[in-house]
Design an enzyme around this catalytic site. Structure first.
Site, PDB file in Angstrom:
ATOM      1  N   ASP A  35       0.578  -1.224   0.236  1.00  0.00           N
ATOM      2  CA  ASP A  35       0.145   0.491  -0.249  1.00  0.00           C
ATOM      3  C   ASP A  35       0.592   1.246   0.001  1.00  0.00           C
ATOM      4  OD1 ASP A  35      -2.686  -0.625  -0.591  1.00  0.00           O
ATOM      5  OD2 ASP A  35      -3.173   0.594   1.856  1.00  0.00           O
ATOM      6  N   HIS A  37       3.900   1.148  -1.415  1.00  0.00           N
ATOM      7  CA  HIS A  37       3.934   1.888  -2.657  1.00  0.00           C
ATOM      8  C   HIS A  37       2.593   2.560  -3.699  1.00  0.00           C
ATOM      9  CE1 HIS A  37       7.359  -0.973  -1.924  1.00  0.00           C
ATOM     10  NE2 HIS A  37       7.861  -0.309  -2.458  1.00  0.00           N
ATOM     11  N   GLY A 149       9.185   7.669   0.336  1.00  0.00           N
ATOM     12  CA  GLY A 149       9.051   7.577   1.572  1.00  0.00           C
ATOM     13  C   GLY A 149       9.780   7.955   2.365  1.00  0.00           C
ATOM     14  N   SER A 188       8.070  -3.891   2.966  1.00  0.00           N
ATOM     15  CA  SER A 188       8.284  -5.517   2.478  1.00  0.00           C
ATOM     16  C   SER A 188       8.624  -6.091   3.274  1.00  0.00           C
ATOM     17  CB  SER A 188       9.241  -5.392   1.044  1.00  0.00           C
ATOM     18  OG  SER A 188       9.060  -4.041   0.461  1.00  0.00           O
TER      19      SER A 188
END
Ligand code: PAF
Length: 284
Positions: A35, A37, A149, A188
């Site tokens: 989410d 990304h 991010g 991840s």
């Protein structure tokens, strides 16, 4: 959506795109998209006409072979997500194209000082790998904007420094950390958590929030005492701590007493998984 594997094909495509005067945005990833990304892509859509997502598990930024080998590879699922998001191009190069002479002989790009502290000290060579691949992607794609991010806060500062000092004409846009409802920052690496660890992991952000609140209040305890007791809490919960402290949010040095903005950086292990997180504290 084009899936491009060869640098030469990408170059040809970029030449055509540049002639159209459309704004190009790059979202660099190592795949295993979540989410966070997707939110980066949605943010990119607000700034650019063409979105290029790169997927490259960059061996140069892994200082540990088993970490590299265990990195999740989910190319099919990633493509599906990117198709649903109407991404224009996926660039997924081969390692042999990026590092034709091997990593050891590779010319590199390094941001000194900032790359050597904190995460850089715990993972020697990591940021050199990041800045080298990001520079290559910038050179291949020549984006107008690139999106990163804020969870990897030190990485973000390093990339901003890279852009400034190597005079890349690229706007760096950052996205605040995306969290699950329970507070756990999306990553991840969360896929590697066991069921039991999944229950413990959200505790990290709870402690971060409580610590920031206490530091902001500046009541009876010193910052050092607050940080110390938060570390003890985390250790009791089962985390082992690599980094858990406050820093000047611009320099990542020890913050002076009267600085207006600091950041709490956390980098901890839960079993075999390294979790990183952060939160800024603003003083009035
Ligand atoms: O943050 C990441 O996923 C990676 O460090 C990046 C920026 C894609 C470079 O490999």
């Amino acid at each position: 959506m084009y899936i491009i594997k060869k640098i030469e094909t990408l170059y040809k495509k970029i030449i055509i795109l540049k002639k159209t005067n459309k704004k190009i945005g790059l979202v660099p990833t190592m795949g295993n998209l979540h989410d966070g990304h997707i939110k980066l892509i949605l943010l990119a859509k607000k700034h650019v006409d063409i979105i290029i997502v790169s997927i490259f598990i960059n061996p140069m930024q892994f200082n540990n072979l088993s970490d590299l080998e265990n990195y999740p590879q989910t190319f099919r699922a990633d493509c599906q997500i990117l198709k649903e998001q109407n991404v224009d191009i996926i660039f997924v190069p081969y390692v042999s194209q990026i590092y034709p002479n091997g990593i050891k002989k590779q010319t590199f790009v390094e941001v000194p000082k900032l790359s050597e502290i904190l995460e850089g000290q715990s993972r020697p060579g990591h940021f050199k790998g990041v800045t080298t691949i990001v520079s290559k992607l910038f050179n291949f794609i020549q984006p107008d904007f690139a999106f990163f991010g804020e969870k990897d806060y030190q990485q973000l500062l390093i990339i901003k420094m890279l852009v400034k000092e190597l005079n890349y004409m690229i706007n760096i846009i950052s996205l605040p950390i995306i969290r699950l409802k329970n507070g756990l920052a999306l990553s991840s690496r969360n896929n590697n958590l066991t069921n039991q660890e999944n229950k413990i992991a959200p505790y990290l952000y709870k402690v971060i929030k409580a610590t920031c609140k206490k530091i902001k209040k500046r009541k009876s305890y010193s910052r050092k005492e607050i940080i110390y007791s938060s570390r003890i809490l985390l250790i009791k919960k089962g985390f082992s701590i690599d980094i858990f402290n406050i820093y000047n949010s611009k320099t990542l040095k020890n913050p002076s007493k009267n600085v207006k903005e600091v950041i709490l950086l956390a980098s901890v292990w839960l079993g075999k998984t390294r979790l990183i997180d952060n939160k800024k504290i603003f003083f009035n």
